[in-house]
Scaffold this active site. Structure first.
Site, mmCIF file in Angstrom:
data_model
loop_
_atom_site.group_PDB
_atom_site.id
_atom_site.type_symbol
_atom_site.label_atom_id
_atom_site.label_comp_id
_atom_site.label_asym_id
_atom_site.label_seq_id
_atom_site.Cartn_x
_atom_site.Cartn_y
_atom_site.Cartn_z
ATOM 1 C CB SER A 179 15.612 6.373 -18.328
ATOM 2 O OG SER A 179 14.920 7.108 -19.442
ATOM 3 C CE1 TYR A 192 20.591 8.751 -19.019
ATOM 4 C CE2 TYR A 192 18.845 8.195 -20.626
ATOM 5 C CZ TYR A 192 19.431 8.582 -19.362
ATOM 6 O OH TYR A 192 18.513 9.199 -18.287
#
Length: 287
Positions: A179, A192
């Protein structure tokens, strides 16, 4: 070169000292084109975790269009999974659905064994599934949340690659979804972001591990993409403006990410390993 071993040249020793390049004298000649394939992934068996929706659905459809057979792994959204299967099969590809929790290493072992049982081989492993639980305060991140985020997002990749290793042959490809948060962080997605950073390092290290086996390992680091994860985990106000802070001024669509995976799995990316592609709307992350 190992001590005591004589290094063998990979091409004839040569010097071509001209002001302009003299390709006609080169031995061997550079390769400029390969045979064009009607479908870039024809016959390739592909596992896609989180393949039921979002980026995973778009990748599943794109791979189907390129001739791959698809083994979709999802957690529990049967409606989305069946719709994706329908879309994949509409494009002429075989598709198998498997529901399970990839945080469990036994589930990961079964995913690989069932793929081999069904298709007899494995060519592409796409580790795409992930969870996120936004928290405004660090103190709100519980031990259970932290454990769950790491188990799903990064531990599962270890489990699946370990189980798959014996079945991967030269020419196979592993693609991990990381990401943009791995590179610039996210103050409300601390755990995350940490897992996504771990995935980048895992990808780079794993590429070295597999390099001499002819197996390539790469990653894709999407920016803000319009997937079910966004309205499911963020506030309404956040969702309303999601993605508008990118240089392109808009959110990305799953299909705009999918062909990064097609490219990395194809022979067109035969000299690419240990790298990460960045479909993020123009944000320069210098990663």
């Amino acid at each position: 070169m190992q001590k005591g071993k004589e290094e063998k040249p990979v091409r004839p020793a040569q010097e071509i000292k001209n002001e302009q390049g003299q390709e006609a004298q080169m031995d061997p000649a550079p390769v400029y084109e390969t045979e064009k394939k009607e479908k870039r992934l024809e016959g390739k068996v592909t596992i896609i975790t989180g393949g039921d929706s979002g980026i995973g659905r778009a990748v599943s459809i794109a791979f189907a269009k390129e001739g791959a057979s698809i083994f979709i792994v999802y957690h529990e959204d049967h409606e989305d999974a069946n719709k994706t299967k329908e879309l994949v099969e509409r494009n002429g590809a075989q598709c198998v659905l498997y529901a399970g929790d990839i945080a469990d290493p036994e589930v990961c072992n079964e995913i690989i064994s069932k793929t081999i049982e069904k298709f007899g081989k494995l060519d592409v492993l796409i580790n795409n599934a992930a969870v996120q639980f936004p928290q405004k305060e660090l103190s709100a991140i519980t031990v259970d949340q932290l454990r769950r985020t790491f188990e799903v997002n990064i531990f599962s990749m270890f489990y699946l690659v370990k189980a798959a290793e014996q079945h991967l042959k030269a020419g196979a490809s592993i693609i991990n979804t990381t990401s943009v948060t791995a590179y610039r962080g996210s103050k409300e997605l601390l755990d995350y972001s940490a897992t996504k950073g771990a995935i980048v390092s895992f990808t780079r290290a794993l590429s070295g591990y597999f390099a001499d086996k002819g197996i390539r390992v790469n990653g894709v680091a999407p920016g803000p993409i319009w997937t079910p994860l966004i309205p499911a985990t963020f506030s309404g106000d956040h969702v309303a403006s999601f993605g508008t802070d990118t240089p392109m001024g808009r959110v990305g669509q799953p299909v705009e990410v999918a062909y990064c995976y097609v490219f990395l799995a194809s022979e067109e990316a035969s000299y690419i390993t240990g790298q990460v592609l960045h479909p993020n709307g123009g944000e320069v992350v210098n990663g």
